[in-house]
Design an enzyme around this catalytic site. Structure first.
Site, PDB file in Angstrom:
ATOM      1  N   THR A   1      13.800 -13.443  11.516  1.00 42.50           N
ATOM      2  CA  THR A   1      13.172 -12.637  12.581  1.00 42.50           C
ATOM      3  C   THR A   1      12.206 -13.583  13.285  1.00 42.50           C
ATOM      4  OG1 THR A   1      13.430 -10.537  11.473  1.00 42.50           O
ATOM      5  CG2 THR A   1      11.679 -10.626  13.094  1.00 42.50           C
TER       6      THR A   1
ATOM      7  N   SER B   1      11.510   0.259  12.295  1.00 41.94           N
ATOM      8  CA  SER B   1      11.201  -1.165  12.212  1.00 41.94           C
ATOM      9  C   SER B   1       9.738  -1.379  11.828  1.00 41.94           C
ATOM     10  CB  SER B   1      11.439  -1.804  13.586  1.00 41.94           C
ATOM     11  OG  SER B   1      11.024  -3.142  13.602  1.00 41.94           O
ATOM     12  N   SER B   2       9.441  -2.598  11.394  1.00 44.81           N
ATOM     13  CA  SER B   2       8.039  -2.984  11.163  1.00 44.81           C
ATOM     14  C   SER B   2       7.548  -3.974  12.207  1.00 44.81           C
ATOM     15  CB  SER B   2       7.894  -3.631   9.783  1.00 44.81           C
ATOM     16  OG  SER B   2       8.298  -2.742   8.772  1.00 44.81           O
TER      17      SER B   2
ATOM     18  N   GLY C   1       9.357  -8.912   7.775  1.00 40.75           N
ATOM     19  CA  GLY C   1       9.794  -7.650   7.168  1.00 40.75           C
ATOM     20  C   GLY C   1       8.639  -6.677   7.005  1.00 40.75           C
TER      21      GLY C   1
HETATM   22  O1  DON Z   1      12.722  -4.462  12.043  1.00 40.86           O
HETATM   23  C1  DON Z   1      12.277  -4.785  10.956  1.00 40.86           C
HETATM   24  O2  DON Z   1      11.265  -4.333  10.481  1.00 40.86           O
HETATM   25  C2  DON Z   1      13.011  -5.857  10.151  1.00 40.86           C
HETATM   26  N1  DON Z   1      14.382  -5.870  10.519  1.00 40.86           N
HETATM   27  C3  DON Z   1      12.342  -7.165  10.348  1.00 40.86           C
HETATM   28  C4  DON Z   1      12.926  -8.212   9.458  1.00 40.86           C
HETATM   29  C5  DON Z   1      12.063  -9.369   9.261  1.00 40.86           C
HETATM   30  O3  DON Z   1      10.978  -9.477   9.754  1.00 40.86           O
HETATM   31  C6  DON Z   1      12.611 -10.421   8.382  1.00 40.86           C
HETATM   32  N2  DON Z   1      11.627 -11.422   8.093  1.00 40.86           N
HETATM   33  N3  DON Z   1      11.352 -11.751   7.024  1.00 40.86           N
END
Ligand code: DON
Length: 575
Positions: free
Chosen positions: A386, A457-458, A478
């Site tokens: 991400t 989402s975060s 995440g």
């Molecule tokens: O939208 C979200 O919250 C996740 N798909 C974000 C994923 C993410 O940040 C991965 N990084 N470690």
């Protein structure tokens, strides 16, 4: 005071002019003059871009130099990141672009989040016994939501940009065609997803070298992606969502266990949403609205903390209070939040100071509050796939964008002939209430799978306005994204600079699992002892996490600064 608020003041004075025409008119004249002056001085002395990859930062600055605005640069940076960080974001994924237009103060969140295919349903990832089938929402075609990034970039360019897509996508097209060199970071991400990438012949030939982790310096060429980007530049959204690219996407997905249809693609629309707004001790926060939980959660945590005189406490007590605020906000995330087009959410209440006051009241200074409902924990160790970038142009336009294909290299699946690496964002839904996703996050009905729904989402792209200036901030990571923003904002509030916000060692709690995850250096040995005594479960992480990109315009000192997280390979350039 922003220009738009000033205009409101002017409008509010107009009725007085009837009673005392000359005096009233004079006041209006003076205020309009002041508004002009305010607008005139509301320009930063330099532009700045902080992104997760030097090639993206550079391409963004080149577009600014060619007469583009921050929104044009955002198109370019998003597209270049899609090419050179295939493990982080891409045209097969989605994201949120938070925009601030300087000339009228207008702010919006462009929601280019993926949505569930129309044939999706609550039991999509469950077996006959109702158990979640491992990895089905993570690897392969069935894990992918309908991509939003191509449509969002077209919308961004057409509605807010000044340059044609042919120009703003040119750098990405060139890099896709000519290639970019593999570095150690790329190798680490591939290593993690080697098995998934080997399942897809197109992904394997694009991202591996003879089926193995590529050597440093190996040139990654993506000719099909270059062609797809060219079609997008020529035809706009139809170049991706209709015609031959769309057909190849559908053929590839359906031949590999997926359920997409042409209607899914033709139907996809980016949506502009009103950002979430609030304040904390004199600073204003503008952040991501649902279907991101980010802004709501960030404000919920800050509201709770505003009930305490943090500076009056020893550092370890402050950290205890932060952990307890995190715990309480994440409990609500699981219960209430989802796609606003599908679920009614008590947003006003969740970000209301009085609600926070209630939550703060049961925080005990002398012990941790145990989280309820234990469950098996899954927690990924990384947090740099991400991507986020922050842009300020010389007009004062701003973009904070966080983009994702979810897991490193997304689903690992590339439909043949498209060059599009698909996301595995479907894992951000709760596959079954109470069962944690790949980030250990649980969810309930509000985030259950439904046809056409956007997964919670975060991602938390954020603007922060202080008495001195304005900051643009965000990060991947995440479930830990939102607490990273909390750390960044508290550091900003304490007077730090962008480099302090992005460097700050981090700790995180998300209600469940009931543990405090912390980076090396985030807690001293004494703090570990004391927090353990208070009843916290402490979980030291082997690796650091996050990849924060921040820009700051200090209006008092008339200085622009920017920083890229030292945990990543990105860079920040002020020009
Ligand atoms: O939208 C979200 O919250 C996740 N798909 C974000 C994923 C993410 O940040 C991965 N990084 N470690």
């Amino acid at each position: 005071m922003s220009a738009s608020r000033l205009n409101q003041v002017v409008t509010g004075l107009l009725p007085d002019t009837k009673k005392a025409p000359s005096w009233g008119l004079f006041c209006v004249f003076i205020l309009l003059l002041l508004a002009q002056v305010a607008l005139a001085v509301e320009k930063p002395p330099a532009a700045a871009i902080a992104s997760a990859h030097p090639l993206a930062t550079q391409a963004g600055h080149e577009i600014l130099a060619a007469g583009g605005n921050a929104f044009d640069a955002a198109v370019t940076v998003s597209a270049v990141l899609a090419v050179v960080e295939p493990y982080s974001s891409g045209m097969g994924g989605g994201g949120f672009w938070l925009l601030h237009r300087a000339k009228d103060g207008f702010e919006t969140m462009l929601d280019g989040r993926e949505r569930a295919p129309l044939a999706a349903h609550q039991d999509l990832y469950l077996d006959d016994q109702g158990e979640v089938i491992p990895n089905l929402s993570i690897n392969g075609a069935l894990a992918a939501g309908i991509p939003g990034q191509p449509a969002a970039l077209v919308h961004l360019a057409e509605k807010y940009g000044q340059l044609p897509l042919k120009q703003t996508l040119a750098a990405a097209i060139r890099l896709a065609r000519e290639g970019f060199p593999v570095d150690d970071y790329y190798r680490r991400m591939v290593k993690w997803r080697l098995d998934a990438l080997r399942q897809s012949p197109s992904a394997e030939s694009l991202f591996l070298q003879s089926g193995e982790i590529p050597q440093v310096g190996h040139n990654v060429r993506q000719p099909d992606l270059a062609n797809t980007l060219e079609l997008l530049a020529e035809q706009g959204r139809d170049g991706f969502y209709k015609g031959k690219v769309a057909q190849k996407l559908i053929d590839g997905v359906r031949a590999n266990g997926g359920i997409w249809t042409l209607e899914d693609l033709a139907d996809y629309q980016p949506i502009e949403r009103v950002p979430v707004r609030g304040s904390y001790r004199g600073i204003s926060i503008t952040s991501a609205a649902p279907p991101s939980s980010g802004g709501v959660m960030l404000l919920a945590m800050l509201n709770i903390l505003s009930r305490f005189e943090l500076e009056a406490y020893p550092v370890v007590t402050r950290k205890h209070l932060m952990i307890e605020a995190m715990r309480r906000a994440y409990r609500d995330r699981a219960e209430y939040l989802g796609d606003p087009d599908f679920v009614d959410m008590p947003i006003e209440q969740l970000i209301h100071p009085l609600y926070a006051a209630g939550l703060a009241r049961d925080i005990a200074l002398g012990h941790a509050t145990p989280s309820k409902a234990p469950y098996s924990t899954v927690q990924s160790d990384e947090g740099r796939d991400t991507t986020h970038f922050s842009i300020l142009d010389k007009e004062g336009n701003r973009v904070a964008a966080t983009l994702s294909i979810n897991y490193p290299f997304g689903s690992g699946f590339v439909p043949e002939g498209t060059g599009i690496l698909l996301n595995d964002e479907m894992d951000d839904f709760s596959a079954r209430p109470g069962v944690p996703n790949v980030y250990g996050l649980i969810g309930g009905e509000a985030n259950a799978i439904e046809p056409g729904k956007r997964m919670l989402s975060s991602m938390t792209p954020t603007f922060i306005e202080t008495a001195e200036g304005v900051a643009i901030m965000g990060t991947p990571g995440g479930s830990r994204i939102i607490t990273m923003l909390l750390h960044g904002i508290l550091e900003l509030q304490a007077g730090g600079e962008p480099k302090d916000w992005v460097n700050k060692p981090r700790f995180h709690h998300q209600y469940l699992p009931d543990e405090v995850q912390f980076e090396p250096g985030a807690l001293t040995a004494d703090e570990v002892t004391e927090l353990t005594r208070l009843g916290h479960q402490l979980k030291p992480l082997k690796r650091s996490y996050g990849n924060m990109q921040a820009v700051y315009w200090n209006k008092k000192t008339e200085a622009v600064s920017a920083a890229s997280d030292p945990r990543g390979i990105g860079n920040a350039v002020v020009h």
